[in-house]
Write a protein that holds these residues in place. Structure first.
Motif, PDB file in Angstrom:
ATOM      1  N   THR A 262       0.226 -22.866  20.125  1.00 64.68           N
ATOM      2  CA  THR A 262      -0.683 -21.742  20.047  1.00 64.68           C
ATOM      3  C   THR A 262      -1.914 -22.215  20.759  1.00 64.68           C
ATOM      4  O   THR A 262      -2.569 -23.290  20.473  1.00 64.68           O
ATOM      5  CB  THR A 262      -1.082 -21.121  18.768  1.00 64.68           C
ATOM      6  N   LEU A 263      -2.257 -21.498  21.875  1.00 58.52           N
ATOM      7  CA  LEU A 263      -3.293 -21.775  22.883  1.00 58.52           C
ATOM      8  C   LEU A 263      -4.633 -21.072  22.163  1.00 58.52           C
ATOM      9  O   LEU A 263      -5.340 -20.416  22.797  1.00 58.52           O
ATOM     10  CB  LEU A 263      -3.026 -21.516  24.078  1.00 58.52           C
ATOM     11  N   ARG A 264      -4.969 -21.570  20.861  1.00 56.17           N
ATOM     12  CA  ARG A 264      -6.195 -21.144  20.361  1.00 56.17           C
ATOM     13  C   ARG A 264      -6.828 -22.149  19.579  1.00 56.17           C
ATOM     14  O   ARG A 264      -6.221 -22.969  19.275  1.00 56.17           O
ATOM     15  CB  ARG A 264      -5.887 -20.010  19.541  1.00 56.17           C
ATOM     16  N   GLU A 265      -8.173 -21.858  19.051  1.00 59.15           N
ATOM     17  CA  GLU A 265      -8.902 -22.981  18.322  1.00 59.15           C
ATOM     18  C   GLU A 265      -8.523 -22.813  16.913  1.00 59.15           C
ATOM     19  O   GLU A 265      -8.249 -23.875  16.024  1.00 59.15           O
ATOM     20  CB  GLU A 265     -10.520 -22.411  18.488  1.00 59.15           C
ATOM     21  N   GLN A 266      -8.029 -21.610  16.430  1.00 55.81           N
ATOM     22  CA  GLN A 266      -7.359 -21.465  14.995  1.00 55.81           C
ATOM     23  C   GLN A 266      -6.411 -20.412  15.246  1.00 55.81           C
ATOM     24  O   GLN A 266      -6.192 -19.718  16.124  1.00 55.81           O
ATOM     25  CB  GLN A 266      -8.745 -21.410  14.315  1.00 55.81           C
ATOM     26  N   THR A 267      -5.896 -20.268  13.750  1.00 55.16           N
ATOM     27  CA  THR A 267      -4.929 -18.985  13.747  1.00 55.16           C
ATOM     28  C   THR A 267      -5.042 -18.298  12.236  1.00 55.16           C
ATOM     29  O   THR A 267      -5.459 -19.146  11.317  1.00 55.16           O
ATOM     30  CB  THR A 267      -3.294 -19.856  13.693  1.00 55.16           C
TER      31      THR A 267
ATOM     32  N   HIS B 190      -3.332 -13.240  26.854  1.00 53.05           N
ATOM     33  CA  HIS B 190      -4.610 -12.185  26.970  1.00 53.05           C
ATOM     34  C   HIS B 190      -5.869 -12.330  26.148  1.00 53.05           C
ATOM     35  O   HIS B 190      -6.648 -11.590  26.457  1.00 53.05           O
ATOM     36  CB  HIS B 190      -3.615 -11.118  26.540  1.00 53.05           C
ATOM     37  N   ARG B 191      -5.784 -13.294  25.279  1.00 59.61           N
ATOM     38  CA  ARG B 191      -7.152 -13.321  24.521  1.00 59.61           C
ATOM     39  C   ARG B 191      -8.338 -13.338  25.430  1.00 59.61           C
ATOM     40  O   ARG B 191      -8.376 -14.430  26.234  1.00 59.61           O
ATOM     41  CB  ARG B 191      -7.042 -14.493  23.580  1.00 59.61           C
ATOM     42  N   PRO B 192      -9.275 -12.812  25.106  1.00 56.46           N
ATOM     43  CA  PRO B 192     -10.559 -12.955  25.864  1.00 56.46           C
ATOM     44  C   PRO B 192     -11.214 -14.369  25.803  1.00 56.46           C
ATOM     45  O   PRO B 192     -11.652 -14.769  26.855  1.00 56.46           O
ATOM     46  CB  PRO B 192     -11.502 -11.818  24.833  1.00 56.46           C
ATOM     47  N   SER B 193     -10.866 -15.108  24.840  1.00 58.93           N
ATOM     48  CA  SER B 193     -11.585 -16.449  24.816  1.00 58.93           C
ATOM     49  C   SER B 193     -10.691 -17.591  26.027  1.00 58.93           C
ATOM     50  O   SER B 193     -11.078 -18.562  26.493  1.00 58.93           O
ATOM     51  CB  SER B 193     -11.240 -17.158  23.509  1.00 58.93           C
TER      52      SER B 193
ATOM     53  N   TRP C 217     -15.748 -15.110  13.835  1.00 56.57           N
ATOM     54  CA  TRP C 217     -16.263 -13.851  13.869  1.00 56.57           C
ATOM     55  C   TRP C 217     -16.394 -13.706  15.507  1.00 56.57           C
ATOM     56  O   TRP C 217     -16.766 -12.375  15.897  1.00 56.57           O
ATOM     57  CB  TRP C 217     -17.465 -13.753  13.297  1.00 56.57           C
ATOM     58  N   ARG C 218     -16.180 -14.458  16.401  1.00 51.18           N
ATOM     59  CA  ARG C 218     -16.176 -13.834  17.840  1.00 51.18           C
ATOM     60  C   ARG C 218     -14.850 -13.297  18.479  1.00 51.18           C
ATOM     61  O   ARG C 218     -14.910 -12.598  19.433  1.00 51.18           O
ATOM     62  CB  ARG C 218     -16.381 -15.269  18.893  1.00 51.18           C
ATOM     63  N   MET C 219     -13.999 -13.336  17.450  1.00 50.68           N
ATOM     64  CA  MET C 219     -12.682 -12.466  17.751  1.00 50.68           C
ATOM     65  C   MET C 219     -12.998 -10.996  17.330  1.00 50.68           C
ATOM     66  O   MET C 219     -13.168 -10.712  16.072  1.00 50.68           O
ATOM     67  CB  MET C 219     -11.603 -13.029  17.099  1.00 50.68           C
ATOM     68  N   PRO C 220     -12.836 -10.162  18.224  1.00 47.43           N
ATOM     69  CA  PRO C 220     -12.935  -8.780  17.863  1.00 47.43           C
ATOM     70  C   PRO C 220     -11.958  -8.198  16.737  1.00 47.43           C
ATOM     71  O   PRO C 220     -12.293  -7.446  15.733  1.00 47.43           O
ATOM     72  CB  PRO C 220     -12.602  -7.885  19.092  1.00 47.43           C
ATOM     73  N   GLU C 221     -10.690  -9.172  16.595  1.00 42.91           N
ATOM     74  CA  GLU C 221      -9.672  -8.740  15.618  1.00 42.91           C
ATOM     75  C   GLU C 221     -10.092  -9.131  14.433  1.00 42.91           C
ATOM     76  O   GLU C 221      -9.694  -8.462  13.458  1.00 42.91           O
ATOM     77  CB  GLU C 221      -8.387  -9.382  16.126  1.00 42.91           C
ATOM     78  N   GLU C 222     -10.862 -10.267  14.314  1.00 45.20           N
ATOM     79  CA  GLU C 222     -11.419 -10.677  12.710  1.00 45.20           C
ATOM     80  C   GLU C 222     -12.523  -9.858  12.424  1.00 45.20           C
ATOM     81  O   GLU C 222     -12.104  -9.334  11.042  1.00 45.20           O
ATOM     82  CB  GLU C 222     -12.137 -12.118  13.046  1.00 45.20           C
ATOM     83  N   VAL C 223     -13.183  -9.076  13.113  1.00 46.74           N
ATOM     84  CA  VAL C 223     -13.987  -7.964  12.727  1.00 46.74           C
ATOM     85  C   VAL C 223     -13.226  -6.704  12.327  1.00 46.74           C
ATOM     86  O   VAL C 223     -13.573  -6.204  11.145  1.00 46.74           O
ATOM     87  CB  VAL C 223     -15.171  -7.521  13.711  1.00 46.74           C
TER      88      VAL C 223
END
Ligand code: UD1
Length: 372
Positions: A300-305, A208-211, A129-135
């Motif tokens: 993928t350079l993220r915590e989850q997908t 480009h992800r804020p995280s 839920w920290r991702m604006p896209e998930e909201v």
């Protein structure tokens, strides 16, 4: 059937193009709204040209701002368009601020205008839920009357949230329609050749992800890892404006010196770069899917997908989190080995170039049901 279809930001344009094409081909009245969330030549205009998108019927010109400002401006500018056009359907795609803004306006005017909402790319969940896209994803799905999913693993996500099964339809991935349609043109463009790069012997990167890019520490870690990869093969990095600005603000320009840094690319150039890459490293959602469709290994350079099918069936893997040089290098080497082993992964069901046809069928069937 009258349809108002919404695009706002770069990852929307390749999703609306195939749907608009099929709607008009089938003789439906279809109008394109561009909110102007992205407005630069490279972030917007180039995509209209490359994707053969007609000029928008309505341009809202909202531009950048905080999430609240951007979302509010889209809402204010979209409502009068909705009132004037009075469509049967508002079609929104993906998970950007323009998506939720237009869905929310439509939801509040459903009864008096007799309009309904269809969400293309419904049911994807990162559970972060920290991702604006998930909201944006969860709320848009909640507001929608027709939820059109890109892969079947999206269905349990929606059912778990209490969404009625009758509202959900599997259509496949419309972005892959655009990809398959444009691939021959992209190969003619041959950006790698023009840059002197050999097929399969360079890494293509987007960030480009804020995280990853909004704080100095994670951004420095990612750039350091990329500089290490660059010691093994050329690294090409088309820079998103958000990332470019932050690299400058944080004084990290030195870490770019071994990378081949480019301006943001148009659709065909980016596709040609991805298609011939040895490995793609990215924090984008779309590229995880495009690499799977092309059979190119992706880190993928993220915590989850929110697109797990690209890992279970496709060519994607998550780098260890938080991003470290060792973690990225390890995943990069694994991915490279996979590339050398020949084509890997498979294209998921419905990623076949005909998803937009299924979208239009679902809209027409549901509209007919509403009249009956
Ligand atoms: C948005 C989407 C994100 C998507 C990404 C693709 C949301 C919440 N995020 O993020 O899901 O992956 O688009 O690019 O909607 N800017 C320009 N020119 C432009 C557009 C943006 O210079 O044409 C700069 C502005 O400084 C702006 C910043 O980029 O403030 C961020 O743009 P914004 O639309 O707020 O979010 P993205 O990071 O692009």
């Amino acid at each position: 059937m009258r349809v108002l279809i919404v695009a706002g930001a770069r990852p929307n344009f390749m999703k609306v193009a195939p749907i608009l094409r099929v709607l008009r081909r089938e003789g439906f009245e279809a109008m394109l709204v561009h909110t102007g969330q992205h407005y630069d030549e490279a972030m917007s205009d180039a995509f209209f040209r490359d994707l053969d998108l007609p000029p928008p019927d309505h341009y809202l010109g909202v531009g950048s701002g905080t999430h609240a400002q951007q979302t509010a401006r889209v809402m204010q500018a979209f409502e009068p368009v909705l009132e004037r056009v009075q469509p049967d359907w508002v079609v929104v795609v993906g998970d950007v601020n323009s998506t939720i803004a237009c869905a929310l306006v439509t939801a509040k005017r459903k009864e008096d205008l007799g309009v309904r909402i269809a969400h293309v790319e419904a049911g994807l969940r990162s559970r972060d839920w920290r991702m604006p896209e998930e909201v944006n994803r969860v709320l848009t799905d909640r507001l929608s009357d027709l939820l059109l999913t890109p892969s079947r693993d999206a269905h349990p996500n929606l059912l778990r949230e209490g969404i009625e099964e009758e509202k959900i339809a599997f259509v496949g991935n419309v972005m892959i329609d655009a990809l398959l349609h444009q691939l021959p043109h992209a190969r003619t463009v041959d950006l790698p050749g023009r840059l002197g790069l050999e097929r399969g012997r360079y890494a293509a990167v987007t960030l480009h992800r804020p995280s990853n890019v909004d704080d100095r520490e994670p951004l420095r870690n990612v750039l350091q890892a990329l500089a290490t990869v660059a010691a093994e093969m050329p690294v090409v990095l088309p820079l998103h404006p958000r990332t470019a600005k932050n690299i400058q603000n944080f004084g990290l320009d030195d870490l770019l010196s071994d990378l081949l840094v480019l301006e943001p690319l148009g659709y065909r150039e980016m596709l040609s770069l991805t298609d011939a890459a040895g490995v793609v490293l990215t924090d984008s959602g779309g590229l995880q899917e495009e690499t799977t469709a092309l059979g190119v290994p992706c880190v993928t350079l993220r915590e989850q997908t929110e697109r797990p099918i690209t890992v279970t069936e496709g060519t994607n893997r998550l780098a260890s989190w938080p991003v470290t040089t060792e973690g990225v290098l390890g995943s990069f080497h694994e991915a490279l080995l996979e590339r050398q082993g020949g084509p890997n992964g498979r294209r998921p069901e419905g990623w076949d170039g005909h998803a937009a046809e299924r979208v239009v069928e679902a809209l027409a069937a549901s509209a007919a049901l509403a009249i009956a």
